[in-house]
Motif scaffolding. Sequence first.
Motif, PDB file in Angstrom:
ATOM      1  N   THR A   1       0.700  -1.272  -0.197  1.00 31.51           N
ATOM      2  CA  THR A   1       0.002  -0.171   0.038  1.00 31.51           C
ATOM      3  C   THR A   1       0.969   1.276  -0.173  1.00 31.51           C
ATOM      4  O   THR A   1       1.961   1.103   0.034  1.00 31.51           O
ATOM      5  CB  THR A   1      -0.893   0.008   1.206  1.00 31.51           C
ATOM      6  OG1 THR A   1      -0.198   0.223   2.486  1.00 31.51           O
ATOM      7  CG2 THR A   1      -1.643  -1.298   1.619  1.00 31.51           C
TER       8      THR A   1
ATOM      9  N   LEU B   1      -3.904  -6.173   4.438  1.00 39.02           N
ATOM     10  CA  LEU B   1      -3.799  -4.605   3.806  1.00 39.02           C
ATOM     11  C   LEU B   1      -4.277  -3.563   4.759  1.00 39.02           C
ATOM     12  O   LEU B   1      -3.624  -2.526   4.772  1.00 39.02           O
ATOM     13  CB  LEU B   1      -4.881  -4.758   2.649  1.00 39.02           C
ATOM     14  CG  LEU B   1      -4.670  -5.338   1.496  1.00 39.02           C
ATOM     15  CD1 LEU B   1      -5.880  -5.814   0.830  1.00 39.02           C
ATOM     16  CD2 LEU B   1      -3.716  -4.526   0.640  1.00 39.02           C
TER      17      LEU B   1
ATOM     18  N   GLN C   1       2.977   1.490  -7.290  1.00 43.97           N
ATOM     19  CA  GLN C   1       2.890   2.238  -6.014  1.00 43.97           C
ATOM     20  C   GLN C   1       3.651   3.456  -5.898  1.00 43.97           C
ATOM     21  O   GLN C   1       3.172   4.264  -5.538  1.00 43.97           O
ATOM     22  CB  GLN C   1       3.108   1.167  -5.108  1.00 43.97           C
ATOM     23  CG  GLN C   1       2.302   1.651  -3.667  1.00 43.97           C
ATOM     24  CD  GLN C   1       0.875   1.678  -3.465  1.00 43.97           C
ATOM     25  OE1 GLN C   1       0.329   0.405  -3.827  1.00 43.97           O
ATOM     26  NE2 GLN C   1       0.256   2.668  -3.538  1.00 43.97           N
TER      27      GLN C   1
ATOM     28  N   GLY D   1       0.169   4.565  -7.103  1.00 40.88           N
ATOM     29  CA  GLY D   1      -0.476   3.641  -6.674  1.00 40.88           C
ATOM     30  C   GLY D   1      -1.629   3.041  -7.499  1.00 40.88           C
ATOM     31  O   GLY D   1      -1.991   3.467  -8.455  1.00 40.88           O
TER      32      GLY D   1
ATOM     33  N   SER E   1      -7.111   7.255   1.074  1.00 43.82           N
ATOM     34  CA  SER E   1      -6.160   6.364   1.414  1.00 43.82           C
ATOM     35  C   SER E   1      -6.533   5.506   2.660  1.00 43.82           C
ATOM     36  O   SER E   1      -7.552   5.796   3.133  1.00 43.82           O
ATOM     37  CB  SER E   1      -4.780   7.120   2.040  1.00 43.82           C
ATOM     38  OG  SER E   1      -4.869   7.750   3.327  1.00 43.82           O
ATOM     39  N   LYS E   2      -5.949   4.394   2.796  1.00 42.28           N
ATOM     40  CA  LYS E   2      -6.681   3.372   3.592  1.00 42.28           C
ATOM     41  C   LYS E   2      -6.573   3.819   5.180  1.00 42.28           C
ATOM     42  O   LYS E   2      -7.572   3.550   5.844  1.00 42.28           O
ATOM     43  CB  LYS E   2      -6.072   1.874   3.328  1.00 42.28           C
ATOM     44  CG  LYS E   2      -6.295   1.269   2.066  1.00 42.28           C
ATOM     45  CD  LYS E   2      -5.589   0.211   1.962  1.00 42.28           C
ATOM     46  CE  LYS E   2      -5.868  -0.396   0.460  1.00 42.28           C
ATOM     47  NZ  LYS E   2      -5.203   0.603  -0.626  1.00 42.28           N
TER      48      LYS E   2
ATOM     49  N   GLY F   1      -6.986  -3.273  -3.129  1.00 41.76           N
ATOM     50  CA  GLY F   1      -6.081  -3.509  -2.386  1.00 41.76           C
ATOM     51  C   GLY F   1      -4.988  -4.655  -2.966  1.00 41.76           C
ATOM     52  O   GLY F   1      -5.529  -5.844  -3.555  1.00 41.76           O
TER      53      GLY F   1
END
Length: 351
Positions: A40, A143, A336, A340, A176-177, A346
Motif C-alpha cells: 500500500t 492490507l 505504487q 498507486g 487512502s486506507k 488492495g
Amino acid sequence: MGWDLLVAKDDLRRAEIRETAPAPLAEGEVRLAIESFALTANNITYAVFGEMMRYWDFFPAPEGFGRVPVWGHARVEESAHPEIAVGQRFYGYWPMSTHLTVQARAGKSGFLDAAPHRQPMAVIYNQYAAVGDEEPLEAYRALLQPLFMTSFLIEDQLEEAGFHGAQSVVLSSASSKTAIALAALLKQRGAVKVVGLTSPRNKGFVEGLGFYDQVVLYDDIATAPIAAPAVFVDFAGDSPVLGAVHNRFRDDLAASILVGGTHWEVPRVQAALPGPTPAFFFAPDRIAKRRQDWAGGEFEQRYGAAWTPFVADAARWLTVKEGQGPEAIRAAYLVQVEGGTAADVGVVLRP
C-alpha cells in the motif's frame, strides 16, 4: 535459493531482484518463508522516511539499498528453536523477500525477533503473532490492520484531547486506507464533522464510503464551507496542501497532525505557517502510552472491538488484487511508487 527486492535509497524508482543463499541457522534462529504480504501507500511512506525513522534498519541490505518493510504472513521453513516448529504460521513485519531469518524469543501468542540490530526500533515492529491456516479475511488483515492501528491511535489521542475543541476533523488523502479507517472511527463516535480532502479522480469513491460528512477537492480548500475550529490530519505529506489548510483556518486550526507521505515527491520544504506547528504522529509511542494506561489486556480488547466491525465491512469497498513472483512484485512496487492502484483496490503479493 531465495531473493530480495532491493530499492535504491536515493532513487525509489530503482528496484532490482537479487538472489540470496540461506546461511545455516544458529541456535535459537528460525527461517520463515514469506507467503504473502500487502503493498500500500504506507509502504512507500516507510521508504520515504527510511532514514529519518530508521525503517531501513529493520532488514539489512547492501550499501546504498534498502528492503522495504511490508505486513503479511509467513510459514516456518526451518527452525533451530525448541518452541517454534516447522510449519507454524505467523503474521507480522517482513521484507519484500522470499525469506526472513529471525532470532526468536518465544511468547504466549507468537515470538519477538531479538536480533540485536532490531532492538533500537519500536518493539511493535518486532512482534510476530501466531496464526492458523489461511482464512478469508487474511488478505484484508494484511492490507488494513497496520493502517487501522494507526487510525485507532490517532482517534484515541484526539478523543482524549477533546478533539481540541474542534467542530471538524479534516483528513487529506481521504481515499487512502489509513484515512478511511480514521474517518470510519470518527464517524462512529459522532463528536465532530469528518471532512475528506481528495482529488477529482477519487471524489466519487470517497463519497460512496459513507464515512465522510463532507468531501472537498484540494483546489477548493480555500472556499469550501468547512465548520471551524478544525483539526487537520495530514496523510498526504504535501506541502502545498498543508499550507492551504493552515492559511484557510489560521488561528481556527486547533491542531495539525502529520502522519504519512502518500504525495511523496512533493517538496516538504514549508515556509512559516499560520496556526499551530504541525506535529508528527508516531504510532509506537502512543501504543506504549496506552498499553501502560490500559493494563490487563484492555488495550487489545478496545482495539479488537473497533477492528472487528471495520474489517468485516472491508469487502464492501475494497477489492483484493493478487500478484505472484519476483517480477510481478517489482512491477507492483513501481506502480505504487508512481501513485498507486485505484483507491478501491488492495494489492496482496505472493513471492
